[in-house]
Every structure is written in structure tokens, then in C-alpha cells.
Design a protein around this motif. Structure first.
Motif, PDB file in Angstrom:
ATOM      1  N   THR A 284       0.847  -1.776   0.101  1.00  0.00           N
ATOM      2  CA  THR A 284       0.112  -0.224  -0.249  1.00  0.00           C
ATOM      3  C   THR A 284       0.931   1.277   0.112  1.00  0.00           C
ATOM      4  N   TYR A 285       2.312   1.268  -0.709  1.00  0.00           N
ATOM      5  CA  TYR A 285       2.787   2.437  -0.299  1.00  0.00           C
ATOM      6  C   TYR A 285       2.982   3.158  -1.181  1.00  0.00           C
ATOM      7  N   PRO A 286       2.532   3.941  -0.536  1.00  0.00           N
ATOM      8  CA  PRO A 286       1.620   5.777  -2.003  1.00  0.00           C
ATOM      9  C   PRO A 286       3.197   5.731  -3.018  1.00  0.00           C
ATOM     10  N   TYR A 287       4.112   6.106  -2.936  1.00  0.00           N
ATOM     11  CA  TYR A 287       4.986   7.299  -3.228  1.00  0.00           C
ATOM     12  C   TYR A 287       6.294   6.647  -3.970  1.00  0.00           C
ATOM     13  N   SER A 288       6.466   7.113  -4.887  1.00  0.00           N
ATOM     14  CA  SER A 288       7.269   6.736  -5.969  1.00  0.00           C
ATOM     15  C   SER A 288       8.456   7.663  -6.451  1.00  0.00           C
ATOM     16  N   CYS A 289       9.339   7.469  -5.376  1.00  0.00           N
ATOM     17  CA  CYS A 289      11.086   8.203  -6.443  1.00  0.00           C
ATOM     18  C   CYS A 289      11.942   6.875  -6.665  1.00  0.00           C
ATOM     19  N   LEU A 290      12.645   6.976  -6.984  1.00  0.00           N
ATOM     20  CA  LEU A 290      13.310   5.880  -7.176  1.00  0.00           C
ATOM     21  C   LEU A 290      13.848   5.238  -5.653  1.00  0.00           C
ATOM     22  N   GLU A 291      14.134   5.870  -4.906  1.00  0.00           N
ATOM     23  CA  GLU A 291      14.603   4.774  -4.052  1.00  0.00           C
ATOM     24  C   GLU A 291      12.833   4.242  -3.398  1.00  0.00           C
ATOM     25  N   GLN A 292      12.426   4.695  -3.535  1.00  0.00           N
ATOM     26  CA  GLN A 292      10.668   4.103  -3.083  1.00  0.00           C
ATOM     27  C   GLN A 292      10.668   3.016  -4.010  1.00  0.00           C
TER      28      GLN A 292
END
Length: 201
Positions: A9-17
Motif C-alpha cells: 500500500t506504499y503510495p510514494y514513487s521516487c527511485l528509492e521508494q
């Protein structure tokens, strides 16, 4: 199950995430997609940014993020495409050697800590030279626990480093001195900051 649910359910989307989510879920399809996209996140020096750089912008990739991406993939037993991996390793080498510089806001001076993370990532790929450690002040008792672990990984993997046995012994003693066990909880305290690092059984 709780950790899997957190990543699902993780909503974030940068490269690390994206990388953390793919590795945490062992999601081969997401990792394959990221492998194809990763080169687009690198700046002209080979360092990764959280988002793709704007064309024509000055290089602003992060040595810390780049070291994390290489170390996390290696720890998981997964790989970046060779060209992407080599570009990131080249960027970290240039950073360690002082040929490129990155400045980020930090509550305290952290260049040595960042270099240790970079050296650990380089050591995982057999690309460390002993002379690179000359720019790092050997003050492990003052380092945060994360830096102790990076240095320990570096010295475990790079067998030709001078004073290797003595420094491994010192690092292991310091890491053990920061372990605090209580009930089902195992914590790291760190002498260098007020942070608490914890793992649950």
C-alpha cells in the motif's frame, strides 16, 4: 504480513521508494521495470537522483542514494543492468576520490559517513583501493551506527586493506556495545547521535 502490507500500500514513487518496494516484496516484475528505467535517473556523473534530472540541468544526483541502491540490490541478490551499475560505481568512485562534490543540508558534517557508505557499495563489487581511505578520519566511536556497519562491511569484503584485522575487531566491539536487548526487542543505540535503531523479533 504487516511488512508486506506496508509495501503493497506504499503510495510514494521516487527511485528509492520504487527500489525499496520491489526489493521488499521480491517483486520481479517491478524490479524488471525499474531496471529499464534506472538509467534515466542518473546525472552526468553517474549518481542517481530521486527523480529523473531535467535535461540541461547541473548534476545533482546523490552519492548516498546511489550507494543505497547498489548496496540494497546486492544484499537482496538482485542486480542492476551492467551499464547502469558501472555508471553508478564510477560516480561513487569519483565522489570518494574528491573529483566530484555534492553538498546537501545536514544537521552535522557527514562527509566521512557518506564516503563510508560509498566505499561499502564499491567493496561489494570489488572496486576499492586502500588509498581512498586516506581522506576519512578514523574516529569510529564518534560515527553513527549506520557508518560502523558500512565500515564493517567494507573491511569484511576488501581483504587487502591495511590494519584490516584490528579495525574489524574494533568495529565489531563498537557495534556490540551499542546493542541493547530487552524482551523481544533488539535495539541499536548510537553514541554519535540521539537516534535509536530497532529490529523486532
Amino acid at each position: 504480513p504487516g511488512l508486506r502490507r506496508y509495501f503493497e500500500t506504499y503510495p510514494y514513487s521516487c527511485l528509492e521508494q520504487k527500489a525499496s518496494r520491489a526489493l521488499g516484496l521480491r517483486d520481479a516484475a517491478a524490479w524488471a521495470t525499474l531496471q529499464g528505467e534506472a538509467a534515466g535517473y542518473l546525472d552526468g556523473d553517474g549518481l542517481a537522483g530521486w527523480f529523473p534530472p531535467t535535461p540541461g540541468s547541473a548534476p545533482r544526483g546523490s552519492d548516498r542514494l546511489t550507494a543505497y541502491l547498489l548496496a540494497a540490490a546486492h544484499e537482496a541478490g538482485w542486480a542492476w543492468p551492467a551499464a547502469t551499475r558501472d555508471a553508478m560505481l564510477g560516480g561513487l568512485q569519483a565522489f570518494v576520490e574528491g573529483r566530484i562534490e555534492r553538498r546537501f543540508d545536514a544537521p552535522r558534517a557527514d562527509l566521512d559517513v557518506r564516503k563510508l557508505a560509498a566505499l561499502d557499495a564499491l567493496a561489494r563489487h570489488g572496486r576499492v583501493q586502500a588509498r581512498w581511505l586516506g581522506s576519512i578520519a578514523w574516529t569510529p566511536a564518534a560515527w553513527p551506527t549506520s557508518a560502523l556497519l558500512d565500515a564493517w562491511g567494507l573491511y569484511r569484503r576488501a581483504e587487502a586493506l591495511p590494519e584490516r584485522a584490528a579495525r574489524l575487531d574494533e568495529l565489531q566491539r563498537l557495534v556490540r556495545s551499542r546493542l541493547i536487548a530487552g524482551g523481544t526487542t533488539l535495539k541499536f543505540s548510537t553514541e554519535a547521535s540521539d537516534d535509536w535503531w530497532w529490529l523486532m523479533d
